[in-house]
Design a protein around this motif. Sequence first.
Motif, mmCIF file in Angstrom:
data_model
loop_
_atom_site.group_PDB
_atom_site.id
_atom_site.type_symbol
_atom_site.label_atom_id
_atom_site.label_comp_id
_atom_site.label_asym_id
_atom_site.label_seq_id
_atom_site.Cartn_x
_atom_site.Cartn_y
_atom_site.Cartn_z
ATOM 1 N N CYS A 173 0.852 -1.177 0.000
ATOM 2 C CA CYS A 173 0.000 0.000 0.000
ATOM 3 C C CYS A 173 0.892 1.232 0.000
ATOM 4 O O CYS A 173 1.859 1.320 0.757
ATOM 5 C CB CYS A 173 -0.898 -0.020 1.235
ATOM 6 N N LYS A 174 0.585 2.188 -0.843
ATOM 7 C CA LYS A 174 1.432 3.383 -0.967
ATOM 8 C C LYS A 174 1.061 4.464 0.043
ATOM 9 O O LYS A 174 1.743 5.481 0.132
ATOM 10 C CB LYS A 174 1.327 3.905 -2.384
ATOM 11 N N VAL A 175 -0.008 4.243 0.789
ATOM 12 C CA VAL A 175 -0.450 5.215 1.777
ATOM 13 C C VAL A 175 -0.347 4.578 3.160
ATOM 14 O O VAL A 175 -0.693 3.417 3.340
ATOM 15 C CB VAL A 175 -1.922 5.639 1.507
ATOM 16 N N ARG A 176 0.109 5.340 4.121
ATOM 17 C CA ARG A 176 0.230 4.844 5.481
ATOM 18 C C ARG A 176 -1.149 4.462 6.025
ATOM 19 O O ARG A 176 -2.092 5.243 5.923
ATOM 20 C CB ARG A 176 0.862 5.915 6.344
ATOM 21 N N ARG A 177 -1.276 3.261 6.602
ATOM 22 C CA ARG A 177 -2.576 2.740 7.060
ATOM 23 C C ARG A 177 -2.683 2.633 8.576
ATOM 24 O O ARG A 177 -3.646 2.079 9.071
ATOM 25 C CB ARG A 177 -2.825 1.345 6.466
ATOM 26 N N PHE A 178 -1.694 3.088 9.308
ATOM 27 C CA PHE A 178 -1.745 2.957 10.773
ATOM 28 C C PHE A 178 -1.151 4.227 11.392
ATOM 29 O O PHE A 178 -0.578 5.061 10.716
ATOM 30 C CB PHE A 178 -0.965 1.732 11.244
#
Length: 97
Positions: free
Chosen positions: A91-96
């Motif tokens: 995933c290219k976007v931070r998810r946490f």
Amino acid sequence: MKMDLKVLCKQLAQAKEEEVVSTEMCNPYLMEKVLRPLMRNETVLLKDIDFSQFDSEDIREIADYCESLEMEGQKLMQMVGAVANLEPAACKVRRFC
């Protein structure tokens, strides 16, 4: 090819349950008293079958129905194979936090 598994799971959960193959041409007695119980691995005894409820043409219709189910199952297996062969992507976007 990219596939978002969360979206796929959400769409599958929202899909309404319906017959994939039409049973319109099939004899209802054979469907409910013979075929569906057999598909659920239930025992169907010959002595319990009312042979006056259907004729030989009805057997052909049930056979065609089973062949159509098999073709749909093959399509599903192809889709499963395609999903299984997808390469995972980060995933290219931070998810946490």
